[in-house]
Design an enzyme around this catalytic site. Structure first.
Site, PDB file in Angstrom:
ATOM      1  N   PRO A  89       0.811  -1.216   0.000  1.00 32.34           N
ATOM      2  CA  PRO A  89       0.000   0.000   0.000  1.00 32.34           C
ATOM      3  C   PRO A  89       0.853   1.279   0.000  1.00 32.34           C
ATOM      4  O   PRO A  89       0.341   2.356  -0.276  1.00 32.34           O
ATOM      5  CB  PRO A  89      -0.838  -0.100   1.275  1.00 32.34           C
ATOM      6  CG  PRO A  89      -0.609  -1.444   1.840  1.00 32.34           C
ATOM      7  CD  PRO A  89       0.547  -2.084   1.155  1.00 32.34           C
ATOM      8  N   GLU A 116       1.916  -6.741   8.884  1.00 34.24           N
ATOM      9  CA  GLU A 116       1.883  -5.282   9.030  1.00 34.24           C
ATOM     10  C   GLU A 116       2.804  -4.614   8.027  1.00 34.24           C
ATOM     11  O   GLU A 116       2.860  -3.400   7.936  1.00 34.24           O
ATOM     12  CB  GLU A 116       2.270  -4.888  10.462  1.00 34.24           C
ATOM     13  CG  GLU A 116       1.075  -4.746  11.382  1.00 34.24           C
ATOM     14  CD  GLU A 116       0.161  -5.966  11.366  1.00 34.24           C
ATOM     15  OE1 GLU A 116      -0.998  -5.820  10.945  1.00 34.24           O
ATOM     16  OE2 GLU A 116       0.610  -7.063  11.748  1.00 34.24           O
ATOM     17  N   ARG A 154      -2.386  -8.492 -20.671  1.00 30.12           N
ATOM     18  CA  ARG A 154      -3.292  -8.147 -21.773  1.00 30.12           C
ATOM     19  C   ARG A 154      -2.706  -7.115 -22.720  1.00 30.12           C
ATOM     20  O   ARG A 154      -3.220  -6.897 -23.802  1.00 30.12           O
ATOM     21  CB  ARG A 154      -4.665  -7.728 -21.271  1.00 30.12           C
ATOM     22  CG  ARG A 154      -4.660  -6.534 -20.348  1.00 30.12           C
ATOM     23  CD  ARG A 154      -6.055  -6.209 -19.828  1.00 30.12           C
ATOM     24  NE  ARG A 154      -6.888  -5.647 -20.863  1.00 30.12           N
ATOM     25  CZ  ARG A 154      -7.968  -6.231 -21.380  1.00 30.12           C
ATOM     26  NH1 ARG A 154      -8.374  -7.388 -20.951  1.00 30.12           N
ATOM     27  NH2 ARG A 154      -8.647  -5.647 -22.333  1.00 30.12           N
ATOM     28  N   ASP A 169      -9.515  -0.377 -25.013  1.00 33.77           N
ATOM     29  CA  ASP A 169      -9.922  -0.406 -23.609  1.00 33.77           C
ATOM     30  C   ASP A 169     -10.180   0.986 -23.060  1.00 33.77           C
ATOM     31  O   ASP A 169      -9.572   1.949 -23.497  1.00 33.77           O
ATOM     32  CB  ASP A 169      -8.810  -1.026 -22.740  1.00 33.77           C
ATOM     33  CG  ASP A 169      -8.772  -2.535 -22.832  1.00 33.77           C
ATOM     34  OD1 ASP A 169      -9.686  -3.121 -23.431  1.00 33.77           O
ATOM     35  OD2 ASP A 169      -7.812  -3.115 -22.300  1.00 33.77           O
TER      36      ASP A 169
HETATM   37 CL1  6GU Z   1      -0.188  -3.809  -3.235  1.00 32.59          CL
HETATM   38  N1  6GU Z   1      -1.064  -4.515  -0.856  1.00 32.59           N
HETATM   39  C1  6GU Z   1      -1.922  -4.428   0.170  1.00 32.59           C
HETATM   40  N2  6GU Z   1      -1.723  -5.204   1.251  1.00 32.59           N
HETATM   41  N3  6GU Z   1      -2.969  -3.614   0.186  1.00 32.59           N
HETATM   42  C2  6GU Z   1      -3.152  -2.860  -0.894  1.00 32.59           C
HETATM   43  C3  6GU Z   1      -2.296  -2.897  -2.008  1.00 32.59           C
HETATM   44  C4  6GU Z   1      -1.238  -3.743  -1.951  1.00 32.59           C
HETATM   45  N4  6GU Z   1      -2.757  -2.018  -2.931  1.00 32.59           N
HETATM   46  C5  6GU Z   1      -3.839  -1.473  -2.394  1.00 32.59           C
HETATM   47  N5  6GU Z   1      -4.085  -1.961  -1.179  1.00 32.59           N
END
Ligand code: 6GU
Length: 244
Positions: A89, A116, A154, A169
């Site tokens: 994230p 975590e 793709r 797309d």
């Molecule tokens: Cl790449 N990993 C996690 N754990 N949560 C996420 C993500 C990745 N992308 C958005 N939320």
């Protein structure tokens, strides 16, 4: 292209990769996908891949050693080099542009983060790229890796049935796609727009472009601001957008 995925849940990938576009691309020899269980690279008999956080916060972190060992071993399995992407994230936001950029490499190594998070030395000294698929929290990087693989594969020429399909797309031109219809022309009184039955290709192309503009203006004004529109199209939108 060769894609290596490092994960503690290799089984999660089997369904999605054994169907549809990814499977077709693999069957055609356009891409090879290898799954690697990070636990195979743990150094203890319990196959430990996580540990407590120094400094005493709650939760567990993915250890650096098994990830470094896994990447080094996987790299030694093929001579091609490419980005080592950590799915987290904390990463840069994934988009069609990022997918196209990744599709230009002969090799991708994807590391699925968990718990975590991942020991900071993996971020700083092992990964060469970090990607997030959106501003929400997933339980691990696996689903994000599947999203990235699908969007990248793709784009490989020949991966889709028709050579036109990926260029058409949504997002390929910075706008959302226009509405599309298939038979019947009248379904429970819901009719296909007349122009699409007209056979007038210039009119149809104009209608589609206008629908893309309207749809993008309504749903994704952020995309419209960056899209490549003619002055005439901007003017047309101003006079044809319904007032909110
Ligand atoms: Cl790449 N990993 C996690 N754990 N949560 C996420 C993500 C990745 N992308 C958005 N939320």
């Amino acid at each position: 292209m060769r894609i290596d995925i490092l994960t503690i849940f290799p089984g999660m990938f089997r369904g999605p990769f054994e169907e549809s576009i990814v499977k077709r691309a693999v069957d055609k020899g356009l891409v090879q996908v290898f799954l690697h269980d990070i636990r195979d690279y743990a150094s203890d008999k319990h196959r430990t891949v996580d540990d407590y956080v120094f400094g005493g916060t709650q939760g567990m972190l993915m250890k650096a050693e098994p990830l470094f060992a896994a990447v080094e071993d996987v790299q030694s399995q093929a001579p091609e080099r490419g980005p080592i992407v950590l799915l987290t994230p904390q990463g840069r936001l994934f988009s069609q542009e990022v997918a196209a950029e990744l599709a230009g490499h002969d090799r991708l190594i994807l590391i699925c983060g968990h718990y975590e998070g991942v020991d900071a030395r993996v971020h700083e000294h092992l990964a060469t790229d970090e990607i997030s698929i959106g501003d929400y929290v997933l339980s691990g990087g696996e689903l994000a890796a599947m999203v990235v693989v699908d969007a990248v594969v793709r784009q490989i020429p020949g991966a889709l049935g028709s050579p036109l399909s990926s260029a058409d797309d949504s997002f390929a031109h910075g706008l959302l796609e226009h509405p599309q219809y298939t038979r019947p022309a009248d379904f429970r009184g819901m009719k296909v727009p007349e122009v699409l039955l007209s056979g007038n290709h210039a009119e149809i192309a104009r209608w589609r472009r206008q629908q893309s503009l309207l749809r993008t203006a309504k749903r994704r004004p952020d995309l419209l601001a960056r899209a490549d529109l003619t002055d005439e199209e901007r003017q047309w939108l101003l006079t044809n957008l319904p007032n909110q």
